[in-house]
Motif scaffolding. Sequence first.
Motif, PDB file in Angstrom:
ATOM      1  N   ASP A  59       0.823  -1.197   0.000  1.00 54.28           N
ATOM      2  CA  ASP A  59       0.000   0.000   0.000  1.00 54.28           C
ATOM      3  C   ASP A  59       0.864   1.256   0.000  1.00 54.28           C
ATOM      4  O   ASP A  59       1.809   1.370   0.764  1.00 54.28           O
ATOM      5  CB  ASP A  59      -0.912  -0.025   1.228  1.00 54.28           C
ATOM      6  N   VAL A  60       0.523   2.179  -0.871  1.00 56.76           N
ATOM      7  CA  VAL A  60       1.155   3.484  -0.927  1.00 56.76           C
ATOM      8  C   VAL A  60       0.049   4.506  -0.732  1.00 56.76           C
ATOM      9  O   VAL A  60      -0.935   4.504  -1.459  1.00 56.76           O
ATOM     10  CB  VAL A  60       1.852   3.714  -2.284  1.00 56.76           C
ATOM     11  N   THR A  61       0.195   5.360   0.283  1.00 54.99           N
ATOM     12  CA  THR A  61      -0.809   6.392   0.524  1.00 54.99           C
ATOM     13  C   THR A  61      -0.143   7.756   0.479  1.00 54.99           C
ATOM     14  O   THR A  61       1.066   7.883   0.648  1.00 54.99           O
ATOM     15  CB  THR A  61      -1.499   6.202   1.889  1.00 54.99           C
ATOM     16  N   PHE A  62      -0.967   8.772   0.246  1.00 51.14           N
ATOM     17  CA  PHE A  62      -0.452  10.133   0.201  1.00 51.14           C
ATOM     18  C   PHE A  62      -1.432  11.064   0.890  1.00 51.14           C
ATOM     19  O   PHE A  62      -2.616  10.745   1.059  1.00 51.14           O
ATOM     20  CB  PHE A  62      -0.215  10.584  -1.248  1.00 51.14           C
ATOM     21  N   LYS A  63      -0.916  12.214   1.298  1.00 54.24           N
ATOM     22  CA  LYS A  63      -1.739  13.221   1.969  1.00 54.24           C
ATOM     23  C   LYS A  63      -1.297  14.588   1.473  1.00 54.24           C
ATOM     24  O   LYS A  63      -0.115  14.934   1.556  1.00 54.24           O
ATOM     25  CB  LYS A  63      -1.562  13.118   3.481  1.00 54.24           C
ATOM     26  N   ASP A  64      -2.250  15.364   0.941  1.00 47.83           N
ATOM     27  CA  ASP A  64      -1.952  16.727   0.520  1.00 47.83           C
ATOM     28  C   ASP A  64      -1.752  17.593   1.749  1.00 47.83           C
ATOM     29  O   ASP A  64      -2.553  17.569   2.680  1.00 47.83           O
ATOM     30  CB  ASP A  64      -3.105  17.287  -0.326  1.00 47.83           C
ATOM     31  N   ILE A  65      -0.692  18.362   1.765  1.00 46.11           N
ATOM     32  CA  ILE A  65      -0.405  19.253   2.884  1.00 46.11           C
ATOM     33  C   ILE A  65      -0.770  20.697   2.517  1.00 46.11           C
ATOM     34  O   ILE A  65      -1.393  21.405   3.283  1.00 46.11           O
ATOM     35  CB  ILE A  65       1.081  19.171   3.287  1.00 46.11           C
ATOM     36  N   GLY A  66      -0.378  21.147   1.331  1.00 43.37           N
ATOM     37  CA  GLY A  66      -0.685  22.511   0.909  1.00 43.37           C
ATOM     38  C   GLY A  66      -0.098  22.806  -0.452  1.00 43.37           C
ATOM     39  O   GLY A  66       0.522  21.956  -1.087  1.00 43.37           O
ATOM     40  N   TYR A  67      -0.302  24.036  -0.878  1.00 47.22           N
ATOM     41  CA  TYR A  67       0.253  24.473  -2.150  1.00 47.22           C
ATOM     42  C   TYR A  67       0.515  25.973  -2.064  1.00 47.22           C
ATOM     43  O   TYR A  67      -0.019  26.675  -1.195  1.00 47.22           O
ATOM     44  CB  TYR A  67      -0.691  24.166  -3.321  1.00 47.22           C
ATOM     45  N   ASP A  78       2.938  20.723  -1.673  1.00 47.14           N
ATOM     46  CA  ASP A  78       3.531  20.004  -0.545  1.00 47.14           C
ATOM     47  C   ASP A  78       2.640  18.812  -0.204  1.00 47.14           C
ATOM     48  O   ASP A  78       1.423  18.958  -0.094  1.00 47.14           O
ATOM     49  CB  ASP A  78       3.639  20.914   0.681  1.00 47.14           C
ATOM     50  N   PHE A  79       3.260  17.643  -0.013  1.00 46.25           N
ATOM     51  CA  PHE A  79       2.502  16.440   0.325  1.00 46.25           C
ATOM     52  C   PHE A  79       3.395  15.451   1.049  1.00 46.25           C
ATOM     53  O   PHE A  79       4.615  15.607   1.072  1.00 46.25           O
ATOM     54  CB  PHE A  79       1.875  15.808  -0.922  1.00 46.25           C
ATOM     55  N   GLN A  80       2.756  14.450   1.662  1.00 48.20           N
ATOM     56  CA  GLN A  80       3.468  13.361   2.329  1.00 48.20           C
ATOM     57  C   GLN A  80       3.103  12.047   1.652  1.00 48.20           C
ATOM     58  O   GLN A  80       1.954  11.852   1.250  1.00 48.20           O
ATOM     59  CB  GLN A  80       3.071  13.258   3.794  1.00 48.20           C
ATOM     60  N   VAL A  81       4.068  11.161   1.569  1.00 50.26           N
ATOM     61  CA  VAL A  81       3.865   9.827   1.013  1.00 50.26           C
ATOM     62  C   VAL A  81       4.250   8.810   2.074  1.00 50.26           C
ATOM     63  O   VAL A  81       5.313   8.917   2.684  1.00 50.26           O
ATOM     64  CB  VAL A  81       4.699   9.608  -0.264  1.00 50.26           C
ATOM     65  N   THR A  82       3.377   7.836   2.291  1.00 52.26           N
ATOM     66  CA  THR A  82       3.656   6.755   3.232  1.00 52.26           C
ATOM     67  C   THR A  82       3.725   5.445   2.456  1.00 52.26           C
ATOM     68  O   THR A  82       2.801   5.105   1.726  1.00 52.26           O
ATOM     69  CB  THR A  82       2.564   6.673   4.312  1.00 52.26           C
ATOM     70  N   ARG A  83       4.821   4.741   2.618  1.00 54.51           N
ATOM     71  CA  ARG A  83       5.024   3.423   1.981  1.00 54.51           C
ATOM     72  C   ARG A  83       6.040   2.654   2.786  1.00 54.51           C
ATOM     73  O   ARG A  83       6.602   3.155   3.751  1.00 54.51           O
ATOM     74  CB  ARG A  83       5.426   3.580   0.521  1.00 54.51           C
ATOM     75  N   GLU A  84       6.278   1.434   2.392  1.00 54.78           N
ATOM     76  CA  GLU A  84       7.271   0.604   3.067  1.00 54.78           C
ATOM     77  C   GLU A  84       8.659   1.179   2.826  1.00 54.78           C
ATOM     78  O   GLU A  84       8.958   1.639   1.723  1.00 54.78           O
ATOM     79  CB  GLU A  84       7.219  -0.834   2.548  1.00 54.78           C
ATOM     80  N   PRO A  85       9.531   1.175   3.849  1.00 55.26           N
ATOM     81  CA  PRO A  85      10.906   1.656   3.637  1.00 55.26           C
ATOM     82  C   PRO A  85      11.579   0.821   2.545  1.00 55.26           C
ATOM     83  O   PRO A  85      11.371  -0.380   2.449  1.00 55.26           O
ATOM     84  CB  PRO A  85      11.580   1.429   4.984  1.00 55.26           C
ATOM     85  N   GLY A  86      12.348   1.467   1.729  1.00 55.22           N
ATOM     86  CA  GLY A  86      13.032   0.760   0.654  1.00 55.22           C
ATOM     87  C   GLY A  86      12.197   0.641  -0.604  1.00 55.22           C
ATOM     88  O   GLY A  86      12.622   0.016  -1.567  1.00 55.22           O
ATOM     89  N   PRO A 111      12.601   8.458  -4.282  1.00 53.22           N
ATOM     90  CA  PRO A 111      13.489   7.304  -4.093  1.00 53.22           C
ATOM     91  C   PRO A 111      13.185   6.585  -2.787  1.00 53.22           C
ATOM     92  O   PRO A 111      12.572   7.145  -1.879  1.00 53.22           O
ATOM     93  CB  PRO A 111      14.884   7.935  -4.066  1.00 53.22           C
ATOM     94  N   PRO A 112      13.623   5.339  -2.678  1.00 53.80           N
ATOM     95  CA  PRO A 112      13.418   4.617  -1.425  1.00 53.80           C
ATOM     96  C   PRO A 112      14.195   5.277  -0.293  1.00 53.80           C
ATOM     97  O   PRO A 112      15.260   5.829  -0.503  1.00 53.80           O
ATOM     98  CB  PRO A 112      13.928   3.211  -1.712  1.00 53.80           C
ATOM     99  N   VAL A 125       7.557  10.237   4.020  1.00 50.63           N
ATOM    100  CA  VAL A 125       8.466  11.286   3.583  1.00 50.63           C
ATOM    101  C   VAL A 125       7.646  12.473   3.095  1.00 50.63           C
ATOM    102  O   VAL A 125       6.590  12.307   2.501  1.00 50.63           O
ATOM    103  CB  VAL A 125       9.419  10.808   2.465  1.00 50.63           C
ATOM    104  N   ALA A 126       8.136  13.667   3.380  1.00 51.87           N
ATOM    105  CA  ALA A 126       7.494  14.896   2.920  1.00 51.87           C
ATOM    106  C   ALA A 126       8.158  15.332   1.623  1.00 51.87           C
ATOM    107  O   ALA A 126       9.378  15.189   1.444  1.00 51.87           O
ATOM    108  CB  ALA A 126       7.621  15.978   3.973  1.00 51.87           C
ATOM    109  N   GLN A 127       7.345  15.860   0.715  1.00 48.79           N
ATOM    110  CA  GLN A 127       7.849  16.283  -0.584  1.00 48.79           C
ATOM    111  C   GLN A 127       7.312  17.681  -0.910  1.00 48.79           C
ATOM    112  O   GLN A 127       6.180  18.016  -0.561  1.00 48.79           O
ATOM    113  CB  GLN A 127       7.381  15.318  -1.684  1.00 48.79           C
ATOM    114  N   ARG A 128       8.108  18.464  -1.615  1.00 48.56           N
ATOM    115  CA  ARG A 128       7.675  19.739  -2.197  1.00 48.56           C
ATOM    116  C   ARG A 128       8.047  19.674  -3.668  1.00 48.56           C
ATOM    117  O   ARG A 128       9.201  19.429  -4.016  1.00 48.56           O
ATOM    118  CB  ARG A 128       8.341  20.927  -1.533  1.00 48.56           C
ATOM    119  N   VAL A 129       7.042  19.862  -4.528  1.00 54.71           N
ATOM    120  CA  VAL A 129       7.242  19.712  -5.958  1.00 54.71           C
ATOM    121  C   VAL A 129       6.824  20.992  -6.657  1.00 54.71           C
ATOM    122  O   VAL A 129       5.740  21.527  -6.395  1.00 54.71           O
ATOM    123  CB  VAL A 129       6.400  18.526  -6.498  1.00 54.71           C
ATOM    124  N   ALA A 130       7.661  21.472  -7.557  1.00 55.13           N
ATOM    125  CA  ALA A 130       7.331  22.625  -8.392  1.00 55.13           C
ATOM    126  C   ALA A 130       6.708  22.117  -9.689  1.00 55.13           C
ATOM    127  O   ALA A 130       7.271  21.248 -10.369  1.00 55.13           O
ATOM    128  CB  ALA A 130       8.577  23.434  -8.684  1.00 55.13           C
TER     129      ALA A 130
END
Length: 150
Positions: A59-67, A78-86, A111-112, A125-130
Amino acid sequence: MTSPDQPAQPAPADTSLANRYGAKKRTLTPKAKRVIGGAALAAGIGFLAWVSTSQSLSDVTFKDIGYSTTDATLAEVDFQVTREPGTAVKCAVKALDSKFAVVGWKVVDIPPAEATETADGGRTVAQRVAVRTESLPVSGVVDSCWAAGT
């Protein structure tokens, strides 16, 4: 000398009905019904267990944090992704205008992570994407995320 023909004996009613309509159907014994019901129940429980565990393992889940919108050509999401390490993950991120039309779209490679990189063991992991846009965006969201190997 020959003997006169004897009239044929009438066939019993059960036999003549069986010839016309077929033999009586055999029913299952109560014991056979219980065995079949138990096997069906066990198979159903096994299938449900398999479905629930196979989904949670990959399972891979995500959560929108903002823009944020810097101008008409760029949005940051800005968002967070939850998945298995690696596990490497890909996410589709989109920017929307005031009529919910997509004005920007980008697929991001995540990346893992090592198990020691975050507080929850590398799962989140938290991500910020342009995201480059065609016109002024009013929203930025994650459309979907999936494991990179699939």
